[in-house]
Motif scaffolding. Structure first.
Motif, PDB file in Angstrom:
ATOM      1  N   ASP A 151       0.814  -1.216   0.000  1.00 41.84           N
ATOM      2  CA  ASP A 151       0.000   0.000   0.000  1.00 41.84           C
ATOM      3  C   ASP A 151       0.849   1.268   0.000  1.00 41.84           C
ATOM      4  OD1 ASP A 151      -2.224  -1.642   0.044  1.00 41.84           O
ATOM      5  OD2 ASP A 151      -2.614  -1.362   2.185  1.00 41.84           O
ATOM      6  N   GLY A 152       2.175   1.090   0.012  1.00 47.43           N
ATOM      7  CA  GLY A 152       3.072   2.237  -0.014  1.00 47.43           C
ATOM      8  C   GLY A 152       2.992   3.084   1.252  1.00 47.43           C
ATOM      9  N   LEU A 153       2.771   2.438   2.377  1.00 53.27           N
ATOM     10  CA  LEU A 153       2.642   3.156   3.633  1.00 53.27           C
ATOM     11  C   LEU A 153       3.947   3.121   4.423  1.00 53.27           C
ATOM     12  CD1 LEU A 153      -0.858   1.839   4.792  1.00 53.27           C
ATOM     13  CD2 LEU A 153      -0.321   3.972   3.583  1.00 53.27           C
ATOM     14  N   VAL A 154       4.136   4.150   5.201  1.00 53.84           N
ATOM     15  CA  VAL A 154       5.275   4.217   6.111  1.00 53.84           C
ATOM     16  C   VAL A 154       4.723   4.657   7.462  1.00 53.84           C
ATOM     17  CG1 VAL A 154       7.472   5.352   6.636  1.00 53.84           C
ATOM     18  CG2 VAL A 154       6.886   4.804   4.263  1.00 53.84           C
ATOM     19  N   GLY A 155       5.114   3.941   8.483  1.00 55.23           N
ATOM     20  CA  GLY A 155       4.678   4.300   9.820  1.00 55.23           C
ATOM     21  C   GLY A 155       5.668   5.250  10.460  1.00 55.23           C
ATOM     22  N   SER A 156       5.190   5.951  11.473  1.00 49.19           N
ATOM     23  CA  SER A 156       6.077   6.750  12.307  1.00 49.19           C
ATOM     24  C   SER A 156       5.556   6.642  13.731  1.00 49.19           C
ATOM     25  CB  SER A 156       6.123   8.216  11.858  1.00 49.19           C
ATOM     26  OG  SER A 156       4.849   8.810  11.991  1.00 49.19           O
ATOM     27  N   GLY A 157       6.438   6.797  14.672  1.00 51.18           N
ATOM     28  CA  GLY A 157       6.053   6.630  16.065  1.00 51.18           C
ATOM     29  C   GLY A 157       6.183   5.180  16.477  1.00 51.18           C
ATOM     30  N   SER A 158       5.813   4.923  17.706  1.00 52.38           N
ATOM     31  CA  SER A 158       5.934   3.563  18.243  1.00 52.38           C
ATOM     32  C   SER A 158       4.698   3.185  19.024  1.00 52.38           C
ATOM     33  CB  SER A 158       7.141   3.465  19.187  1.00 52.38           C
ATOM     34  OG  SER A 158       8.340   3.656  18.483  1.00 52.38           O
ATOM     35  N   SER A 159       4.330   1.926  18.887  1.00 50.03           N
ATOM     36  CA  SER A 159       3.263   1.411  19.733  1.00 50.03           C
ATOM     37  C   SER A 159       3.872   1.067  21.090  1.00 50.03           C
ATOM     38  CB  SER A 159       2.623   0.169  19.099  1.00 50.03           C
ATOM     39  OG  SER A 159       3.572  -0.870  18.982  1.00 50.03           O
ATOM     40  N   ALA A 160       3.027   0.987  22.082  1.00 48.19           N
ATOM     41  CA  ALA A 160       3.453   0.615  23.431  1.00 48.19           C
ATOM     42  C   ALA A 160       2.355  -0.277  24.009  1.00 48.19           C
ATOM     43  CB  ALA A 160       3.645   1.865  24.281  1.00 48.19           C
ATOM     44  N   PHE A 161       2.590  -0.825  25.182  1.00 50.86           N
ATOM     45  CA  PHE A 161       1.548  -1.614  25.833  1.00 50.86           C
ATOM     46  C   PHE A 161       1.667  -1.464  27.344  1.00 50.86           C
ATOM     47  CE2 PHE A 161       5.108  -4.504  25.471  1.00 50.86           C
ATOM     48  CZ  PHE A 161       5.089  -5.247  26.636  1.00 50.86           C
ATOM     49  N   ASP A 162       0.537  -1.721  27.997  1.00 48.78           N
ATOM     50  CA  ASP A 162       0.491  -1.656  29.456  1.00 48.78           C
ATOM     51  C   ASP A 162      -0.644  -2.545  29.950  1.00 48.78           C
ATOM     52  OD1 ASP A 162      -1.999  -0.178  29.297  1.00 48.78           O
ATOM     53  OD2 ASP A 162      -0.833   1.634  28.968  1.00 48.78           O
ATOM     54  N   THR A 163      -0.934  -2.476  31.214  1.00 47.31           N
ATOM     55  CA  THR A 163      -2.022  -3.227  31.839  1.00 47.31           C
ATOM     56  C   THR A 163      -1.926  -4.717  31.496  1.00 47.31           C
ATOM     57  OG1 THR A 163      -3.338  -1.237  31.427  1.00 47.31           O
ATOM     58  CG2 THR A 163      -4.502  -3.107  32.363  1.00 47.31           C
ATOM     59  N   VAL A 164      -0.769  -5.283  31.725  1.00 43.57           N
ATOM     60  CA  VAL A 164      -0.524  -6.686  31.399  1.00 43.57           C
ATOM     61  C   VAL A 164      -0.928  -7.566  32.575  1.00 43.57           C
ATOM     62  CG1 VAL A 164       1.186  -8.368  30.634  1.00 43.57           C
ATOM     63  CG2 VAL A 164       1.434  -5.963  29.990  1.00 43.57           C
ATOM     64  N   SER A 165      -1.683  -8.610  32.280  1.00 47.01           N
ATOM     65  CA  SER A 165      -2.023  -9.581  33.329  1.00 47.01           C
ATOM     66  C   SER A 165      -1.957 -10.993  32.757  1.00 47.01           C
ATOM     67  CB  SER A 165      -3.407  -9.294  33.915  1.00 47.01           C
ATOM     68  OG  SER A 165      -4.396  -9.382  32.929  1.00 47.01           O
ATOM     69  N   LEU A 166      -1.555 -11.899  33.598  1.00 52.03           N
ATOM     70  CA  LEU A 166      -1.408 -13.297  33.204  1.00 52.03           C
ATOM     71  C   LEU A 166      -2.772 -13.962  33.128  1.00 52.03           C
ATOM     72  CD1 LEU A 166       0.655 -15.632  32.688  1.00 52.03           C
ATOM     73  CD2 LEU A 166       0.437 -16.150  35.129  1.00 52.03           C
ATOM     74  N   VAL A 167      -3.033 -14.636  32.024  1.00 51.90           N
ATOM     75  CA  VAL A 167      -4.251 -15.431  31.874  1.00 51.90           C
ATOM     76  C   VAL A 167      -3.948 -16.866  32.263  1.00 51.90           C
ATOM     77  CG1 VAL A 167      -5.986 -16.306  30.255  1.00 51.90           C
ATOM     78  CG2 VAL A 167      -5.101 -13.987  29.993  1.00 51.90           C
ATOM     79  N   ARG A 168      -2.853 -17.405  31.707  1.00 51.84           N
ATOM     80  CA  ARG A 168      -2.517 -18.811  31.951  1.00 51.84           C
ATOM     81  C   ARG A 168      -1.057 -19.071  31.628  1.00 51.84           C
ATOM     82  NH1 ARG A 168      -6.158 -23.423  31.801  1.00 51.84           N
ATOM     83  NH2 ARG A 168      -4.880 -25.278  31.686  1.00 51.84           N
ATOM     84  N   TYR A 169      -0.456 -19.914  32.417  1.00 54.26           N
ATOM     85  CA  TYR A 169       0.901 -20.402  32.162  1.00 54.26           C
ATOM     86  C   TYR A 169       0.865 -21.913  32.275  1.00 54.26           C
ATOM     87  CZ  TYR A 169       5.464 -22.142  33.754  1.00 54.26           C
ATOM     88  OH  TYR A 169       6.602 -22.898  33.931  1.00 54.26           O
ATOM     89  N   ASP A 170       1.351 -22.610  31.248  1.00 54.71           N
ATOM     90  CA  ASP A 170       1.401 -24.075  31.242  1.00 54.71           C
ATOM     91  C   ASP A 170       2.771 -24.546  30.801  1.00 54.71           C
ATOM     92  OD1 ASP A 170      -1.330 -24.905  31.867  1.00 54.71           O
ATOM     93  OD2 ASP A 170      -1.874 -24.041  29.926  1.00 54.71           O
ATOM     94  N   ASP A 171       3.215 -25.621  31.413  1.00 49.91           N
ATOM     95  CA  ASP A 171       4.382 -26.332  30.915  1.00 49.91           C
ATOM     96  C   ASP A 171       3.837 -27.412  29.996  1.00 49.91           C
ATOM     97  OD1 ASP A 171       5.592 -25.784  34.080  1.00 49.91           O
ATOM     98  OD2 ASP A 171       6.679 -25.136  32.302  1.00 49.91           O
ATOM     99  N   ASP A 172       4.057 -27.242  28.707  1.00 51.14           N
ATOM    100  CA  ASP A 172       3.483 -28.153  27.723  1.00 51.14           C
ATOM    101  C   ASP A 172       4.201 -29.490  27.657  1.00 51.14           C
ATOM    102  OD1 ASP A 172       1.621 -26.180  27.081  1.00 51.14           O
ATOM    103  OD2 ASP A 172       2.974 -25.289  25.621  1.00 51.14           O
ATOM    104  N   SER A 173       5.495 -29.447  27.819  1.00 50.81           N
ATOM    105  CA  SER A 173       6.314 -30.657  27.802  1.00 50.81           C
ATOM    106  C   SER A 173       7.662 -30.271  28.385  1.00 50.81           C
ATOM    107  CB  SER A 173       6.472 -31.184  26.368  1.00 50.81           C
ATOM    108  OG  SER A 173       7.143 -30.231  25.570  1.00 50.81           O
ATOM    109  N   ALA A 174       8.560 -31.204  28.390  1.00 46.09           N
ATOM    110  CA  ALA A 174       9.889 -30.887  28.902  1.00 46.09           C
ATOM    111  C   ALA A 174      10.476 -29.737  28.096  1.00 46.09           C
ATOM    112  CB  ALA A 174      10.791 -32.113  28.820  1.00 46.09           C
ATOM    113  N   ALA A 175      10.871 -28.684  28.779  1.00 45.38           N
ATOM    114  CA  ALA A 175      11.521 -27.519  28.165  1.00 45.38           C
ATOM    115  C   ALA A 175      10.633 -26.772  27.169  1.00 45.38           C
ATOM    116  CB  ALA A 175      12.841 -27.928  27.511  1.00 45.38           C
ATOM    117  N   SER A 176       9.325 -26.760  27.418  1.00 46.59           N
ATOM    118  CA  SER A 176       8.420 -26.020  26.541  1.00 46.59           C
ATOM    119  C   SER A 176       7.247 -25.489  27.361  1.00 46.59           C
ATOM    120  CB  SER A 176       7.909 -26.922  25.427  1.00 46.59           C
ATOM    121  OG  SER A 176       7.005 -26.210  24.606  1.00 46.59           O
ATOM    122  N   ALA A 177       7.012 -24.188  27.235  1.00 45.68           N
ATOM    123  CA  ALA A 177       5.923 -23.557  27.978  1.00 45.68           C
ATOM    124  C   ALA A 177       5.044 -22.746  27.048  1.00 45.68           C
ATOM    125  CB  ALA A 177       6.501 -22.648  29.062  1.00 45.68           C
TER     126      ALA A 177
END
Length: 189
Positions: A100-126
């Motif tokens: 589309d021939g677009l160029v961005g400027s500036g930066s996105s940011a994020f906040d208000t982070v909260s954990l929904v779920r953490y799982d160990d799927d297998s050995a050495a993998s989460a």
């Protein structure tokens, strides 16, 4: 009267039999070989998993901002920050910016982070899922003529559910596997 006594005795006999059945020895369990041995956790706590998710999403965001601000050029630089499954989606987004021939400027940011779920799927993998608020207030797109193409009515704070998984190179390094706009109540307002 005699019928009533028989019914009471019969009822008592049934209750006694049921009570005694509960006291009977449990059947001997059959041994089965468990396919999954006990897996050592990738992260020592939920807080550690959340911190790894934040660090990984910051790195992903920084590279995404850089590629966007360069007009989507050399989008393969994002490869180390996303899963193989999500790579095609992200590359498609950068291709749209470039096409589309677009160029961005500036930066996105994020906040208000909260954990929904953490799982160990297998050995050495989460896998880790978080809610976060993506803030694109400072991101502006322009076309090749320098005209601003960012709609003025754009939502600047977007509630996301982000899924991250262990990188193939290191279990404690997470990569983005999916980003979805949260369809429920807007927790970013």
């Amino acid at each position: 009267m005699r019928i009533l006594v028989r019914r009471i005795l019969a009822g008592s006999a049934v209750l006694t039999a049921l009570a005694l059945a509960g006291c009977a020895a449990a059947p001997i369990p059959t041994w089965t070989n468990s396919p999954d041995p006990v897996v050592a956790p990738v992260f020592a706590s939920n807080d550690e998993a959340l911190a790894a998710a934040v660090t990984s999403y910051e790195a992903y965001g920084a590279m995404s901002n850089q590629i966007t601000n360069e007009g989507g050029v050399n989008p393969e630089r994002i490869t180390d920050f996303v899963s193989d499954a999500y790579l095609a989606v992200v590359l498609g987004s950068f291709a749209s910016v470039q096409d589309d021939g677009l160029v961005g400027s500036g930066s996105s940011a994020f906040d208000t982070v909260s954990l929904v779920r953490y799982d160990d799927d297998s050995a050495a993998s989460a896998s880790v899922r978080v809610y976060l608020c993506l803030d694109v207030t400072d991101v502006v797109f322009t076309d090749l003529g320098g005209n601003v193409t960012t709609p003025p009515e754009r939502r600047n704070r977007i509630p996301l559910e982000v899924s991250l998984i262990s990188s193939p190179s290191a279990s404690t390094k997470l990569v983005v596997d999916k980003e979805e706009t949260w369809p429920g109540n807007d927790f970013c307002s």
